[in-house]
Design a protein around this motif. Structure first.
Motif, PDB file in Angstrom:
ATOM      1  N   PRO A 296      85.848  54.139  96.700  1.00 26.02           N
ATOM      2  CA  PRO A 296      86.397  52.920  97.127  1.00 26.02           C
ATOM      3  C   PRO A 296      87.060  52.314  98.463  1.00 26.02           C
ATOM      4  O   PRO A 296      88.214  52.250  99.169  1.00 26.02           O
ATOM      5  CB  PRO A 296      88.077  53.574  96.431  1.00 26.02           C
ATOM      6  CG  PRO A 296      87.552  54.938  97.094  1.00 26.02           C
ATOM      7  CD  PRO A 296      86.468  55.225  97.147  1.00 26.02           C
ATOM      8  N   ALA A 297      85.340  51.578  98.716  1.00 24.90           N
ATOM      9  CA  ALA A 297      85.692  50.678 100.089  1.00 24.90           C
ATOM     10  C   ALA A 297      86.445  50.275 100.240  1.00 24.90           C
ATOM     11  O   ALA A 297      87.110  49.032  99.144  1.00 24.90           O
ATOM     12  CB  ALA A 297      84.492  50.673 100.236  1.00 24.90           C
ATOM     13  N   GLN A 298      87.320  49.875 101.338  1.00 31.73           N
ATOM     14  CA  GLN A 298      88.721  48.756 101.442  1.00 31.73           C
ATOM     15  C   GLN A 298      87.855  47.371 101.248  1.00 31.73           C
ATOM     16  O   GLN A 298      86.779  47.040 101.264  1.00 31.73           O
ATOM     17  CB  GLN A 298      89.209  48.909 103.069  1.00 31.73           C
ATOM     18  CG  GLN A 298      90.445  47.828 103.647  1.00 31.73           C
ATOM     19  CD  GLN A 298      90.511  47.986 104.551  1.00 31.73           C
ATOM     20  OE1 GLN A 298      90.853  48.440 105.251  1.00 31.73           O
ATOM     21  NE2 GLN A 298      90.048  46.722 105.565  1.00 31.73           N
ATOM     22  N   LYS A 299      89.127  46.497 100.345  1.00 33.74           N
ATOM     23  CA  LYS A 299      88.102  45.231 100.475  1.00 33.74           C
ATOM     24  C   LYS A 299      88.079  44.081 101.588  1.00 33.74           C
ATOM     25  O   LYS A 299      88.834  44.596 102.403  1.00 33.74           O
ATOM     26  CB  LYS A 299      89.138  44.335  99.421  1.00 33.74           C
ATOM     27  CG  LYS A 299      88.514  43.660  98.424  1.00 33.74           C
ATOM     28  CD  LYS A 299      89.228  43.437  97.469  1.00 33.74           C
ATOM     29  CE  LYS A 299      89.489  42.304  96.580  1.00 33.74           C
ATOM     30  NZ  LYS A 299      89.792  41.535  97.013  1.00 33.74           N
TER      31      LYS A 299
ATOM     32  N   ASP B 200      90.283  42.200 102.520  1.00 35.51           N
ATOM     33  CA  ASP B 200      92.165  42.434 102.682  1.00 35.51           C
ATOM     34  C   ASP B 200      92.487  42.196 103.812  1.00 35.51           C
ATOM     35  O   ASP B 200      93.628  41.317 103.506  1.00 35.51           O
ATOM     36  CB  ASP B 200      91.597  43.555 101.942  1.00 35.51           C
ATOM     37  CG  ASP B 200      92.537  43.872 100.685  1.00 35.51           C
ATOM     38  OD1 ASP B 200      92.131  42.846 100.195  1.00 35.51           O
ATOM     39  OD2 ASP B 200      92.208  45.325  99.928  1.00 35.51           O
TER      40      ASP B 200
ATOM     41  N   GLY C 298      88.019  36.164  93.761  1.00 36.59           N
ATOM     42  CA  GLY C 298      89.210  37.123  94.234  1.00 36.59           C
ATOM     43  C   GLY C 298      89.234  38.735  93.458  1.00 36.59           C
ATOM     44  O   GLY C 298      89.526  39.964  93.614  1.00 36.59           O
TER      45      GLY C 298
ATOM     46  N   ASN D 149      82.598  49.962  92.581  1.00 35.31           N
ATOM     47  CA  ASN D 149      84.260  50.460  93.485  1.00 35.31           C
ATOM     48  C   ASN D 149      85.540  51.211  93.095  1.00 35.31           C
ATOM     49  O   ASN D 149      85.931  49.998  92.343  1.00 35.31           O
ATOM     50  CB  ASN D 149      84.576  48.941  94.300  1.00 35.31           C
ATOM     51  CG  ASN D 149      85.253  49.661  96.028  1.00 35.31           C
ATOM     52  OD1 ASN D 149      86.334  50.034  95.521  1.00 35.31           O
ATOM     53  ND2 ASN D 149      85.331  48.900  96.699  1.00 35.31           N
TER      54      ASN D 149
ATOM     55  N   GLY E 236      87.955  51.799  93.083  1.00 34.57           N
ATOM     56  CA  GLY E 236      89.352  50.909  93.266  1.00 34.57           C
ATOM     57  C   GLY E 236      89.263  49.332  93.044  1.00 34.57           C
ATOM     58  O   GLY E 236      90.240  49.594  92.331  1.00 34.57           O
ATOM     59  N   MET E 237      88.583  48.733  93.368  1.00 30.98           N
ATOM     60  CA  MET E 237      88.432  47.648  92.504  1.00 30.98           C
ATOM     61  C   MET E 237      88.533  47.952  90.832  1.00 30.98           C
ATOM     62  O   MET E 237      88.900  46.242  90.243  1.00 30.98           O
ATOM     63  CB  MET E 237      87.613  46.771  93.295  1.00 30.98           C
ATOM     64  CG  MET E 237      87.369  46.777  95.155  1.00 30.98           C
ATOM     65  SD  MET E 237      86.309  45.563  95.694  1.00 30.98           S
ATOM     66  CE  MET E 237      84.964  46.018  94.965  1.00 30.98           C
TER      67      MET E 237
ATOM     68  N   GLU F 265      89.292  49.124  88.768  1.00 31.65           N
ATOM     69  CA  GLU F 265      90.744  49.724  88.529  1.00 31.65           C
ATOM     70  C   GLU F 265      91.565  49.000  88.224  1.00 31.65           C
ATOM     71  O   GLU F 265      92.288  48.200  87.324  1.00 31.65           O
ATOM     72  CB  GLU F 265      91.204  50.424  88.847  1.00 31.65           C
ATOM     73  CG  GLU F 265      90.734  51.799  88.003  1.00 31.65           C
ATOM     74  CD  GLU F 265      92.129  53.118  89.084  1.00 31.65           C
ATOM     75  OE1 GLU F 265      92.475  53.399  90.363  1.00 31.65           O
ATOM     76  OE2 GLU F 265      90.870  54.408  89.028  1.00 31.65           O
ATOM     77  N   GLY F 266      91.739  47.724  89.361  1.00 33.01           N
ATOM     78  CA  GLY F 266      91.996  46.779  89.633  1.00 33.01           C
ATOM     79  C   GLY F 266      91.823  45.690  88.385  1.00 33.01           C
ATOM     80  O   GLY F 266      92.892  45.047  87.875  1.00 33.01           O
ATOM     81  N   GLN F 267      90.373  45.682  88.609  1.00 31.02           N
ATOM     82  CA  GLN F 267      90.012  44.167  86.928  1.00 31.02           C
ATOM     83  C   GLN F 267      90.402  44.953  85.825  1.00 31.02           C
ATOM     84  O   GLN F 267      90.942  44.430  84.620  1.00 31.02           O
ATOM     85  CB  GLN F 267      88.256  44.793  87.357  1.00 31.02           C
ATOM     86  CG  GLN F 267      88.147  44.522  88.264  1.00 31.02           C
ATOM     87  CD  GLN F 267      87.680  41.845  88.012  1.00 31.02           C
ATOM     88  OE1 GLN F 267      87.348  41.795  87.480  1.00 31.02           O
ATOM     89  NE2 GLN F 267      88.612  41.677  89.260  1.00 31.02           N
TER      90      GLN F 267
ATOM     91  N   GLU G 280      92.955  46.590  85.059  1.00 33.75           N
ATOM     92  CA  GLU G 280      94.056  46.587  84.709  1.00 33.75           C
ATOM     93  C   GLU G 280      95.405  45.329  85.237  1.00 33.75           C
ATOM     94  O   GLU G 280      95.846  45.122  83.584  1.00 33.75           O
ATOM     95  CB  GLU G 280      95.527  47.735  85.896  1.00 33.75           C
ATOM     96  CG  GLU G 280      95.219  49.193  85.686  1.00 33.75           C
ATOM     97  CD  GLU G 280      95.681  49.683  86.735  1.00 33.75           C
ATOM     98  OE1 GLU G 280      96.415  49.131  88.062  1.00 33.75           O
ATOM     99  OE2 GLU G 280      95.029  51.381  86.969  1.00 33.75           O
TER     100      GLU G 280
ATOM    101  N   SER H 197      94.812  52.729  83.510  1.00 32.09           N
ATOM    102  CA  SER H 197      93.049  52.834  83.339  1.00 32.09           C
ATOM    103  C   SER H 197      92.475  54.068  83.823  1.00 32.09           C
ATOM    104  O   SER H 197      92.899  54.915  84.880  1.00 32.09           O
ATOM    105  CB  SER H 197      92.934  51.861  83.841  1.00 32.09           C
ATOM    106  OG  SER H 197      93.324  52.035  85.477  1.00 32.09           O
TER     107      SER H 197
END
Lengths: 181, 814
Positions: B50-53, B56, B543, B702, B704-705, B707-709, B711, B755
């Motif tokens: 889960p690398a930082q975007k 960001d 985005g 990634n 983390g990203m 999961e964001g997609q 959700e 998710s």
């Protein structure tokens, strides 16, 4: 007309028509972190702190806020030294396109000043008028709850928006006016 | 120009030869993939972390630049405003713009008759070439077909003046009859929206005498034969979906100017820079090389910006006014004059034996494409070609669709791209069939759904080169198991109150990854002498975090730190070609191009490592910012290699890598959706307490990203289940003029969304990745309809699901 505003800690005199909306005026002054996503006062992207209260700059005329102290997203952390709220949003992947995020973070700051330890329901209620289309609200809510812990936790927020080693004071300066010039 | 005889249901080039069955050797199960693709999770250095975007820090500090933020860089920037049709259908007979032209601060006024207004036909759909959408629009229109059709445009010194000038323009119309209902529009005596000569690039099955822009169909096996069998039950259900708005928070925004070399430059919020460049060159009749399209940060797209929606207007104005022009759509324009999801009626029919064997699936869609045909046929194609292959073991399948015009706002591409409409119909229908036959709805699905090794012919039944596919990765079983556990499927406690009933519903979904046979992504990588890299990629981050995924893929190959890669994406003057961000293709197609570019550069890095270490390249690999020898343990840093390559004594080289990727593959990602609902049988009021969605996206580059997609997509899907979307008053005018009229679920109104990422390995994707962004957009409407059926026994087939509809159904039942 000239209006006196303190923006992110700096007293400034701004030339504007009194009925101009604050978002347009702030953007013209270079605070483009203030975003406009609707025709006024609905989406939450333009939220700034006006005398400590989170309000939509696009729904506020500059004439109504003469003399006020304003904090925009640019008044929180910097890219090299993020405010704990900003860091929490980054760490929780709460940011996708980022267009709604300045407003969301500013709203979070106001929430945590008032309610340092919000419940999930309180966090959701606080951002009920901050519309996000990319991430939805799961990760932003998680970020807000984590931000509360960070702000309350073992380090108070330093005036630079970073986490200070001191653990005495919680939160930020009274006007929330950390400056990062 | 496309061949009008060939449908392209996937937006792809359709040239599947008739009568030929797919050759198995064309679709091998074992895929010849690069050695580095199939790394175990703990062997990956950058991918799967889960690398930082990457962007960001600037996004959360307000430093990121979206199109409108460039305003301060152009002191003479003019602002645009557009005059739009106030009638549903008719002809502009006169425009009086004299007041606007005389207004102080107005720099240019354009009407359909102005010399500077492009008059070529085009489609706004940002798709491949030849374009699978009809050329049925002009930039400014005499013949107007919906409230919101652009008629005239103004550039003025500020937004207020531009708006005032636009409002001062008087338009006279000759009104024509209009039609709003797609079924009525599809009859021969309906008012016609198009005369034959008003459309170029017509699409297969068009019949403008009955407002039909396209008709498509495809079949495998013999559905009618199966339906006529005596040992089958034939079930038929009909489903209706909403007109959903993309509602991306950043409006459509374009800044246009002509530079010192007479080249047209557009900074624009787009998903498709290269398609936009090609379309603008066509409209303005200039060579492609004289148009530059550059994408800054984009504030969301979801398909709404897979279109050239606003760009021609500010460009035409900037040429006329001889200064830069910025056009930002208002939120009201976003709702009535940009794009929306195609509302559809979808009929599902199956033939099922008593013991639950599905012998045939038949879907028919009537799609309302609105006033113009952008993405009309391709979206409708996906109603069948995305959800139906989920049941690849069903021997007979047919899909048919009519796409018709009405005098309603324009539709277009939207996340899911037809699959949400088809998934509602199919997954709701199968749930109902299972109930009728007293079968477990999950086992019923499991008997027929895809598994690894299946040759999926249904995906190719409407043509589309390469659309038949071998399934090489499938995590459906695990999606279902983990989803069931998370939602508590086996342990549903009923509320204490007798009038409240709880039910859990589920639905499955499959999508694609890119358009089979019709995608291209490219990337190039330059090494600096300090061992850092510049990655130039045509892929478009709107985005989603695509830039970060590209960096992770390149870092994984190069063995360097992610921070040592500087990315530049999506500027047609600088970055290589790419079809753009759509069809869930970005990580899969553009990401593979990045991987190839990095591998290309790595070859040269190993060459230089070999020189410096005096060991054969075959001993060497990259990692931790070095080239190291597995034999001797010796290593040399990438920085040393960078300096040596740039400044060496006997030999010098700028280390460059290039990668281009296109493919015939489109592997499906999968999702299992669960919805937990409690319904009050006395009122129909319901509360969704939790949504769980488990997604097999292959390897998540990634997590983390990803999961964001998932959700975010599920939130959009929830909206499709419970919100009205864009509605119209009795006269056909949009009732939604702003966010406050658009009734979407806010933070407090949204249930918890959990998710779950199920990792599989897709051998055709970069490091095993397939797509993630669309498949969770499809599933909440059927899962919620199924949950309500489970809770109180009534079936809601028309979206949105509301307390009133449940109550009415309960009363009918009672």
């Amino acid at each position: 007309m000239q209006f006196s505003l303190t923006v992110n800690g700096d007293p400034t005199s701004i030339d504007a028509a009194p009925e101009e909306d604050l978002a347009t005026v702030l953007r013209r002054e270079g605070y483009t972190g203030v975003k406009c996503g609707c025709d006024g006062g609905v989406c939450g992207a333009s939220k700034v702190l006006i005398d400590g209260e989170a309000r939509m700059a696009c729904g506020t005329t500059v004439g109504d806020v003469d003399g006020a102290t304003i904090v925009t997203i640019e008044g929180l952390g910097t890219q090299d030294d993020l405010h704990p709220i900003q860091q929490a949003f980054v760490d929780h992947f709460a940011v996708q396109c980022g267009f709604c995020i300045p407003g969301m973070i500013v709203q979070t700051k106001a929430l945590l000043e008032e309610t340092p330890d919000p419940s999930e329901a309180e966090a959701r209620a606080a951002i009920d008028d901050n519309l996000c289309r990319c991430t939805g609200y799961q990760k932003p809510v998680e970020a807000i709850l984590d931000a509360a812990e960070r702000v309350n936790g073992d380090g108070a927020v330093a005036t630079d928006g970073g986490t200070s080693p001191a653990s005495t004071a919680r939160g930020t300066t009274e006007d929330g006016g950390e400056s990062h010039e | 120009m496309s061949d009008p005889d060939e449908p392209k249901p996937d937006g792809g080039t359709a040239s599947q030869p008739e009568g030929e069955s797919p050759e198995l050797e064309d679709h091998p199960l074992e895929w010849d993939e690069p050695e580095n693709n199939d790394l175990a999770p703990d062997e990956r250095a950058s991918v799967s972390r889960p690398a930082q975007k990457d962007d960001d820090p600037k996004l959360v500090t307000g430093q990121a630049k979206y199109t409108a933020d460039y305003e301060t860089q152009f002191p003479d920037l003019a602002r645009a405003a557009v005059v739009r049709s106030e009638i549903l259908h008719g002809y502009v007979t006169d425009i009086d713009a004299s007041a606007a032209e005389e207004m102080d601060g107005v720099h240019a006024v354009l009407t359909p008759w102005s010399e500077g207004t492009p008059d070529a036909k085009y489609t706004s759909a940002g798709q491949s070439y030849p374009e699978p959408s009809p050329w049925d629009m002009t930039v400014l229109n005499e013949h107007v077909r919906y409230v919101g059709d652009p008629i005239a445009a103004v550039a003025a010194e500020d937004a207020e003046t531009a708006r005032a000038a636009a409002e001062s323009i008087e338009v006279e119309y000759e009104e024509a009859e209009y039609v709003l209902d797609p079924e009525a529009a599809h009859s021969e005596d309906a008012p016609r929206l198009f005369e034959e000569d008003e459309v170029e690039n017509e699409i297969v099955g068009h019949d403008y005498s009955r407002n039909r822009m396209a008709h498509i169909e495809g079949e495998i096996g013999d559905v009618e034969d199966a339906v006529a069998r005596e040992d089958v039950h034939v079930h038929e259900t009909e489903w209706e979906t909403i007109r959903q708005s993309h509602a991306q928070i950043e409006p459509h925004t374009t800044l246009a100017y002509t530079d010192e070399d007479d080249r047209h430059v557009l900074v624009t919020s787009t998903q498709v820079p290269n398609h936009t460049r090609r379309q603008l060159a066509h409209l303005f009749d200039v060579p492609i090389r004289d148009v530059r399209v550059s994408k800054p940060r984009v504030g969301g797209g979801f398909g709404g910006k897979q279109a050239m929606v606003v760009e021609p207007i500010p460009l035409a104005l900037s040429i006329a006014a001889d200064r830069p022009v910025l056009y930002e759509a208002t939120r009201e324009e976003e709702f009535h004059a940009m794009r929306s999801r195609h509302p559809m009626t979808v009929r599902a029919r199956t033939a099922v034996t008593e013991d639950g064997s599905i012998e045939a699936i038949d879907l028919y869609a009537l799609s309302n494409t609105g006033a113009y045909g952008s993405h009309g046929m391709t979206v409708a194609g996906n109603v069948g070609s995305k959800p139906m292959p989920l049941y690849s073991k069903v021997p007979n399948a047919r899909f048919e669709a009519d796409i018709v015009h009405t005098n309603t706002p324009q539709t277009g591409a939207m996340r899911g791209y037809g699959a949400p409409q088809g998934t509602l119909a199919l997954e709701g229908h199968l749930d109902e069939v299972a109930r009728d036959l007293d079968l477990d709805p999950v086992e019923f699905r499991q008997r027929h759904y895809m598994e690894v090794g299946d040759l999926d012919e249904i995906a190719g039944m409407m043509g589309g080169e390469g659309a038949e596919r071998r399934i090489r990765s499938c995590g459906l079983d695990e999606c279902i198991e983990r989803g069931k556990d998370a939602i508590g499927w086996d342990d549903v406690e009923q509320p204490d109150e007798d009038h409240l009933h709880r039910g859990i519903g589920m639905a499955l979904s499959a999508q694609g990854t890119g358009v089979a046979g019709d995608e291209l992504g490219a990337a190039q990588l330059m090494m600096n002498e300090d061992g850092s890299f510049h990655l130039h990629v045509g892929g478009v981050d709107i985005g989603t975090g695509a830039d970060t995924a590209f960096i992770q893929i390149a870092a994984e190959v190069l063995g360097c730190d992610e921070e040592d890669i500087v990315i530049k994406s999506s500027d047609t003057d600088v970055t290589p070609f790419d079809y753009g961000a759509y069809a869930s293709s970005t990580t899969y197609i553009s990401g593979m191009a990045v991987k190839k570019a990095a591998e290309d550069a790595k070859e040269r890095i190993l060459y230089w490592g070999s020189k410096l270490l005096e060991e054969p390249e075959s001993n060497l690999d990259t990692g931790d910012g070095t080239v190291y020898s597995e034999e001797t343990g010796a290593s040399v840093s990438l920085e040393e290699i960078g300096y040596e390559a740039a400044y060496g004594h006997d030999e010098r080289e700028h280390i460059l890598g290039k990668g281009t990727h296109c493919t015939e593959e489109s592997p499906p990602p999968f999702a299992a959706q669960f919805a937990d609902v409690t319904v009050d049988e006395e009122t129909g009021e319901f509360e969704v307490t939790e949504l769980v969605v488990a997604v097999d996206c292959g390897v998540a580059i990634n997590p983390g990203m990803a999961e964001g997609q998932v959700e975010g997509a599920n939130h959009m899907s929830y909206e499709m289940a419970v919100s009205e979307g864009i509605t119209f008053d009795d006269e056909g005018r949009s009732e939604v003029r702003g966010f406050d009229d658009y009734d979407w679920p806010t933070a407090a109104e949204t249930p918890t969304i959990e998710s779950i990422l199920v990792e599989t390995h897709e051998p055709t994707g970069p490091f095993g990745a397939k797509s993630v962004a669309e498949v969770p957009t499809n599933t909440v409407p059927p899962a919620l309809s199924n949950a309500i059926r489970e809770a109180v026994g009534v079936r809601i087939t028309e979206m949105p699901i509301t307390a009133e509809k449940i109550n009415a159904a309960l009363e009918d039942d009672g």
